[in-house]
Design a protein around this motif. Structure first.
Motif, mmCIF file in Angstrom:
data_model
loop_
_atom_site.group_PDB
_atom_site.id
_atom_site.type_symbol
_atom_site.label_atom_id
_atom_site.label_comp_id
_atom_site.label_asym_id
_atom_site.label_seq_id
_atom_site.Cartn_x
_atom_site.Cartn_y
_atom_site.Cartn_z
ATOM 1 N N LYS A 213 0.805 -1.222 0.000
ATOM 2 C CA LYS A 213 0.000 0.000 0.000
ATOM 3 C C LYS A 213 0.842 1.277 0.000
ATOM 4 N N GLN A 214 2.144 1.148 -0.209
ATOM 5 C CA GLN A 214 3.024 2.305 -0.300
ATOM 6 C C GLN A 214 2.711 3.087 -1.576
ATOM 7 N N GLU A 215 2.684 4.420 -1.478
ATOM 8 C CA GLU A 215 2.459 5.247 -2.661
ATOM 9 C C GLU A 215 3.753 5.332 -3.468
ATOM 10 N N ILE A 216 3.628 5.081 -4.777
ATOM 11 C CA ILE A 216 4.776 5.145 -5.672
ATOM 12 C C ILE A 216 4.407 5.982 -6.903
ATOM 13 N N TYR A 217 5.418 6.356 -7.651
ATOM 14 C CA TYR A 217 5.225 7.108 -8.888
ATOM 15 C C TYR A 217 5.563 6.185 -10.057
ATOM 16 N N VAL A 218 4.600 6.006 -10.947
ATOM 17 C CA VAL A 218 4.778 5.165 -12.117
ATOM 18 C C VAL A 218 4.927 6.093 -13.323
ATOM 19 N N TYR A 219 6.105 6.057 -13.956
ATOM 20 C CA TYR A 219 6.379 6.914 -15.102
ATOM 21 C C TYR A 219 6.157 6.124 -16.383
ATOM 22 N N LEU A 220 5.516 6.785 -17.357
ATOM 23 C CA LEU A 220 5.057 6.101 -18.563
ATOM 24 C C LEU A 220 5.633 6.719 -19.822
ATOM 25 N N ASN A 221 5.779 5.885 -20.831
ATOM 26 C CA ASN A 221 6.137 6.318 -22.184
ATOM 27 C C ASN A 221 4.895 6.232 -23.041
ATOM 28 N N ASP A 222 4.928 6.932 -24.150
ATOM 29 C CA ASP A 222 3.864 6.852 -25.147
ATOM 30 C C ASP A 222 4.428 6.099 -26.339
ATOM 31 N N SER A 223 3.962 4.882 -26.549
ATOM 32 C CA SER A 223 4.416 4.076 -27.670
ATOM 33 C C SER A 223 3.253 3.878 -28.629
ATOM 34 N N LEU A 224 3.211 4.704 -29.670
ATOM 35 C CA LEU A 224 2.125 4.686 -30.657
ATOM 36 C C LEU A 224 0.767 4.890 -29.999
ATOM 37 N N GLY A 225 0.723 5.760 -28.997
ATOM 38 C CA GLY A 225 -0.530 6.069 -28.311
ATOM 39 C C GLY A 225 -0.819 5.168 -27.124
ATOM 40 N N PHE A 226 -0.106 4.055 -27.019
ATOM 41 C CA PHE A 226 -0.322 3.141 -25.898
ATOM 42 C C PHE A 226 0.716 3.387 -24.811
#
Length: 187
Positions: free
Chosen positions: A76-89
């Motif tokens: 239940k620890q809060e984390i930061y999930v960083y995302l890429n944009d790969s062809l909109g996904f």
């Protein structure tokens, strides 16, 4: 006479505050939709019901784990999930315990568990509920479940359209092969 004025002023302040709260919520959502980055998240099916908020489709995403040698994670620890944009996904870039200054394509998530055997951090994304009109939620869930079966994954793509803007997000819609689930169950 003076106490009536004070009561009236207090009444007006309370009324204004009651109007400001939902107005701020609406503004935040609209601002995220207007200025946020749109990413598609591939889904997996689950079906629940919330007695207080209504019927919804439970969204389970294929982005739900991260390989890491760091073994110090709390449930239940809060984390930061960083995302890429790969062809909109959306694809996973990295996960951090603290906010990084790399970009604003991130979302705050919650740790489920750390798998020591596979060195995988499992987490839950916060936009896991797509609320719908009660009469359409069950048919929509059935449709999502059917289209997420292994044999239909070759021909059908089910995804959620999520807008991200700093730490705010809006799950706008769910699509099957680029057609809105609302349209498909409304036929």
């Amino acid at each position: 006479m003076k106490s009536k004025k004070i009561i009236f002023i207090l009444f007006l302040l309370v009324a204004i505050l009651q109007l400001l709260a939902p107005t701020k919520m609406i503004y935040d959502q609209e601002n995220t939709l207007k200025n946020g980055k749109a990413l598609k998240f591939l889904t997996e099916p689950i079906d629940p019901n919330d007695p207080f908020r209504g019927k919804y489709i439970r969204m389970n995403y294929d982005i739900n784990s991260f390989n890491t040698k760091d073994t110090i994670w709390e449930r239940k620890q809060e984390i930061y999930v960083y995302l890429n944009d790969s062809l909109g996904f959306a694809t996973l870039k990295t996960v951090s315990k603290t906010k990084l200054e790399i970009d604003n394509n991130y979302v705050k998530a919650e740790v489920s568990w750390y798998d020591n055997y596979n060195n995988k951090l499992r987490f839950n994304l916060p936009f896991d509920r797509f609320y719908m009109e009660e009469s359409k939620a069950k048919p929509a869930e059935d449709l999502v479940r059917i289209n997420n079966r292994r044999d239909s994954l070759k021909t059908n793509i089910t995804f959620a359209m999520v807008y991200l803007n700093d730490d705010k997000f809006v799950l706008e819609n769910v699509f099957i092969n680029d057609v809105s689930i609302k349209y498909l169950v409304g036929k």
